[in-house]
Design a protein around this motif. Structure first.
Motif, short mmCIF file in Angstrom:
data_model
loop_
_atom_site.label_atom_id
_atom_site.label_comp_id
_atom_site.label_asym_id
_atom_site.label_seq_id
_atom_site.Cartn_x
_atom_site.Cartn_y
_atom_site.Cartn_z
N ARG A 110 -3.05 -9.76 100.47
CA ARG A 110 -4.64 -9.76 100.67
C ARG A 110 -4.77 -11.45 100.71
N ILE A 111 -4.11 -12.16 100.66
CA ILE A 111 -4.01 -13.29 100.56
C ILE A 111 -3.54 -14.26 101.58
N ALA A 112 -2.57 -13.62 101.78
CA ALA A 112 -1.90 -14.23 103.02
C ALA A 112 -1.91 -14.34 104.33
N SER A 120 5.17 -20.84 95.73
CA SER A 120 5.00 -22.23 97.10
C SER A 120 4.29 -21.77 98.37
N ARG A 121 4.14 -20.09 98.31
CA ARG A 121 2.80 -20.04 99.18
C ARG A 121 1.52 -19.95 99.23
N VAL A 122 1.38 -19.70 98.06
CA VAL A 122 -0.56 -19.70 98.00
C VAL A 122 -0.34 -21.27 98.34
N MET A 147 4.84 -7.03 98.30
CA MET A 147 3.50 -7.98 98.71
C MET A 147 1.96 -6.94 98.21
N ARG A 148 1.98 -6.36 98.75
CA ARG A 148 0.56 -5.42 98.51
C ARG A 148 1.28 -4.73 96.82
N VAL A 149 1.68 -5.22 96.17
CA VAL A 149 1.61 -4.89 95.08
C VAL A 149 1.81 -6.10 94.05
N CYS A 150 2.63 -7.23 94.24
CA CYS A 150 2.43 -7.94 94.06
C CYS A 150 1.12 -9.27 93.78
#
Length: 145
Positions: free
Chosen positions: A81-83, A61-63, A99-102
């Motif tokens: 990275r994309i957030a 949903s965030r992407v 979130m750094r590894v997801c």
């Protein structure tokens, strides 16, 4: 519990029934069900489990919200990275770590590799896991509202 929390969720990526139940309890403001659901999520760190479903729904949903034609993302890419920076700053440190590894995968960012994040969650203290869960649930509730 002997009651239900009616709600039509907008996020179909939260596919696990218990995860959807927890999200409806959050949206209904039911503290008793939220506590029970949190316990379920915190104890189910398996691939395809409650926490996995919540993370997947949160990321997908965030992407979609972060997508910008002026700043296209290439996948695979880590969620961190994309957030946007303001979003990353809102997350607590354990969530930032997860979130750094997801990784967001797929040509259009339509997949999520949560296995490394689930592995990291298993290594965290119960308190840190609950902080990640709170951030994920808050983010999902925002997208539903």
């Amino acid at each position: 519990m002997g009651h239900r929390h009616p709600s039509k969720l907008k996020n179909p990526e939260v596919s696990h029934a218990r995860a959807r139940w927890l999200l409806r309890a959050e949206l209904a403001g039911c503290d008793a069900c939220r506590a029970e659901g949190d316990e379920d999520a915190l104890s189910d760190l398996a691939s395809g489990g409650v926490f996995d479903s919540l993370i997947t729904g949160f990321v997908l949903s965030r992407v979609q919200q972060w997508h910008s034609p002026s700043r296209p993302s290439q996948y695979p890419a880590t969620v961190y990275r994309i957030a946007p920076i303001d979003e990353r700053d809102f997350w607590r440190p354990p969530t930032q770590h997860c979130m750094r590894v997801c990784t967001v995968t797929g040509a259009g960012g339509d997949g999520v590799d949560t296995l490394p994040a689930l592995r990291e969650l298993r290594l965290m203290s119960a308190r840190d896991r609950s902080l990640v869960l709170d951030d994920v649930i808050d983010g999902l509730a925002e997208t539903e509202g």
